[in-house]
Design a protein around this motif. Structure first.
Motif, short mmCIF file in Angstrom:
data_model
loop_
_atom_site.label_atom_id
_atom_site.label_comp_id
_atom_site.label_asym_id
_atom_site.label_seq_id
_atom_site.Cartn_x
_atom_site.Cartn_y
_atom_site.Cartn_z
N ASN A 105 -4.28 -5.19 -10.53
CA ASN A 105 -3.55 -4.59 -11.64
C ASN A 105 -2.46 -3.66 -11.12
O ASN A 105 -2.74 -2.58 -10.62
N PHE A 106 -1.19 -4.07 -11.27
CA PHE A 106 -0.09 -3.26 -10.75
C PHE A 106 0.19 -2.04 -11.62
O PHE A 106 0.97 -1.18 -11.24
N GLY A 107 -0.45 -1.96 -12.79
CA GLY A 107 -0.26 -0.80 -13.67
C GLY A 107 -1.49 0.09 -13.74
O GLY A 107 -1.77 0.67 -14.78
N ALA A 108 -2.23 0.20 -12.63
CA ALA A 108 -3.43 1.05 -12.61
C ALA A 108 -3.08 2.49 -12.97
O ALA A 108 -1.93 2.92 -12.86
N ARG A 109 -4.08 3.23 -13.41
CA ARG A 109 -3.87 4.61 -13.87
C ARG A 109 -3.13 5.45 -12.84
O ARG A 109 -2.25 6.24 -13.17
N TYR A 110 -3.48 5.30 -11.57
CA TYR A 110 -2.81 6.10 -10.54
C TYR A 110 -1.32 5.85 -10.52
O TYR A 110 -0.52 6.77 -10.38
N PHE A 111 -0.90 4.61 -10.68
CA PHE A 111 0.52 4.31 -10.64
C PHE A 111 1.25 4.88 -11.85
O PHE A 111 2.42 5.25 -11.77
N ASP A 112 0.56 4.96 -13.00
CA ASP A 112 1.14 5.67 -14.15
C ASP A 112 1.35 7.14 -13.81
O ASP A 112 2.39 7.73 -14.10
N MET A 113 0.34 7.76 -13.22
CA MET A 113 0.43 9.17 -12.84
C MET A 113 1.54 9.39 -11.82
O MET A 113 2.28 10.38 -11.88
N GLN A 114 1.68 8.45 -10.90
CA GLN A 114 2.69 8.59 -9.85
C GLN A 114 4.09 8.54 -10.44
O GLN A 114 4.93 9.40 -10.13
N ARG A 115 4.37 7.57 -11.29
CA ARG A 115 5.73 7.45 -11.83
C ARG A 115 6.08 8.63 -12.74
O ARG A 115 7.26 8.97 -12.89
#
Length: 551
Positions: free
Chosen positions: A476-486
């Motif tokens: 999943n390229f939209g994992a929660r961490y990547f949301d937090m990062q962006r």
């Protein structure tokens, strides 16, 4: 069911041997098939696609390649046991020898494997005789998509990375700025948009759904890429939020009018169920794993339900929920089907709530149930995993299944968030966000109907997406961490975990995380160090100030 994945053709040993910068430097090309020689007959084209898919399968089947998402506020890991590599990410203190990237099953390894296989197709497929333009477009589209997908992981985990577009050996390869890598990702996804809307013939279509990348998958991924580019570290702002909204709306409208078959399930439990796994119409793109190919870590089958299960039930304890996220998660069917209701204690022969004193203290933490998957051919048959029963009675081997890469509900959330962050509110954004939340609540609450400010819309969509995909990391390229990062919110979670406040997980029961970060936040923690073996082989990876290589 015999999926296309058992038809793997190993036609180019260079793709199987060359994986990372280290191996690029060590590779000996003598006696290997080069791109301008390999596509000598029609079957080579299909063989190259199967080989690319094999790399994707092997790079997405386990949790090791996605250890970086442990930095998200939804996921944590075991405080002891053999989870040291995961705890490094969980504590935001990752070493350059972390086994999650240096092992042959690690993230750095397999992402370069996928890029290598994709480049092989991109650079050679047009040499294939006796094939149609449509067949070439299909092969190129698959390759461009998976190269973009792999680079999307690389650039967010490691920041500036080498931009490799050929199969040639470069002894002095350097890294490209983050912006250049994102431009490459966008360009590749735009090429993948040339793919068909849907497939009708096996093996590219099975059980009424696509088994490979389609135009809808490319568009959905591009929507999230624009959303990411609008935020940290490129900070392209409103223009790219509008791009994200426009691209997400293309997927939504094509689903509404029947061009795409994607549709939201009426009940959340169906999304990760065994019953609907191989015919999931909410999934826009998935990776298929087949037990027909054999079993074990080297096969193309997937292990059923082992990652999120307590050790006392026979599982691996790799992934577990954080208390804060669990406590803030809205009650309802979505929460009930996100977290395991009970934990089976093999030694006592009974199941208990995860917070029970009957559970060992180091394992009293919520566990996700999304990967819980009974094994084909055992006594459980096609039944769903039952957390009140033992692990061994339901999941004693390997299985045919899919792992979800992106779902329609995610595109709904991305659209609503992008609309809000671009400074707008519209009826469609409210409509689709309410669809997501109504299903989560199990009733038509229409919670967001009264939203009138762009900021409120954006934050509601951001939060809904986090709850929708909590704990799911396999590809999943939209994992929660990547949301937090962006959104540049990782530092906020670092400070929260450092303070480690007690949370009331149940009425009158307060708990805190068993471990957490120390020291002070530094923005360099947003990126993982390059693997030490690669830095030793390639000095161009040493002493790089990544935060000064954004543009």
């Amino acid at each position: 069911m015999r999926t296309f994945l058992h038809k793997v053709f190993i036609i180019a040993s260079m793709m199987l041997c060359t994986v990372a910068c280290t191996d690029l430097l060590e590779e000996d090309p003598k006696g290997k098939i080069m791109n301008n020689m390999a596509f000598a007959q029609r079957s080579d084209l299909e063989g190259a696609i199967h080989t690319l898919n094999r790399q994707v399968v092997m790079g997405t089947k386990g949790s090791i390649p996605y250890t970086a998402v442990m930095q998200g506020d939804d996921i944590s890991t075991h405080p002891a046991s053999n989870k040291a590599d995961r705890r490094e990410y969980d504590n935001y203190d990752v070493s350059d020898t972390n086994s999650s990237m240096t092992l042959d099953t690690g993230s750095w390894y397999w992402l370069w494997k996928i890029i290598k296989a994709a480049n092989y197709i991109i650079n050679g497929v047009r040499n294939t005789p006796d094939v149609t333009e449509e067949e070439i477009t299909f092969a190129l589209g698959q390759a461009y998509y998976w190269r973009a997908w792999a680079y999307l992981y690389l650039v967010r985990i490691w920041g500036p990375v080498p931009e490799i577009q050929t199969g040639e050996i470069d002894l002095n390869i350097g890294v490209s700025p983050v912006s250049v890598i994102f431009d490459r990702i966008v360009s590749d996804l735009q090429e993948a948009e040339k793919l068909p809307d849907n497939y009708t013939e096996s093996p590219w279509a099975l059980n009424g759904v696509n088994t490979v990348v389609s135009r809808g998958a490319a568009r959905a991924t591009l929507a999230y890429v624009y959303l990411t580019m609008a935020g940290w570290p490129l900070n392209k702002g409103a223009e790219y939020y509008r791009k994200a909204a426009d691209k997400a709306l293309e997927v939504i409208e094509a689903s509404d009018n029947g061009t795409y078959y994607y549709q939201l399930y009426d009940e959340y439990w169906k999304i990760h169920s065994k019953e609907y796994n191989l015919k999931n119409t909410e999934v826009i793109l998935a990776v298929y794993y087949s037990a027909v190919t054999g079993t074990g870590d080297g096969s193309q089958s997937a292990r059923g339900c082992i990652e999120d299960v307590h050790e006392i039930s026979g599982g691996y304890n790799n992934i577990r929920g954080e208390f804060g996220f669990y406590c803030d998660f809205p009650e309802g069917p979505r929460k009930e089907w996100t977290y395991a209701p009970v934990t089976y204690h093999l030694g006592k022969g009974e199941a208990y709530p995860w917070w029970s004193e009957e559970i060992p203290e180091e394992q009293r933490q919520p566990y996700f149930r999304k990967s819980a998957f009974t094994t084909d051919g055992n006594s459980a048959g096609m039944f769903e995993y039952n957390h009140s029963l033992s692990f061994e009675s339901q999941c004693n081997g390997w299985t045919t299944q899919i792992h979800q890469i992106v779902r329609l509900s995610e595109v709904y959330c991305w659209y609503a968030e992008a609309v809000g962050r671009s400074g707008q509110v519209n009826a469609k954004a409210i409509e689709v966000l309410n669809k997501v939340r109504n299903r989560a609540d199990g009733a038509e609450t229409n919670l967001y109907s009264g939203i009138s400010s762009p900021e409120a819309l954006a934050e509601a969509a951001y939060n809904e997406h986090g709850w929708e995909i909590a704990g799911w990391c396999w590809g999943n390229f939209g994992a929660r961490y990547f949301d937090m990062q962006r959104m540049d919110r990782v530092k906020d979670h670092f400070n929260y975990r450092k303070q480690n406040p007690e949370r009331e997980v149940m009425p009158g029961l307060f708990m805190k995380e068993p471990f957490g970060p120390s020291g002070e936040w530094n923005q360099s923690k947003m990126y993982t160090p390059y693997p030490a073996p690669d830095v030793r082989m390639n000095p161009n990876l040493a002493n790089i100030d990544k935060l000064n290589l954004i543009y």
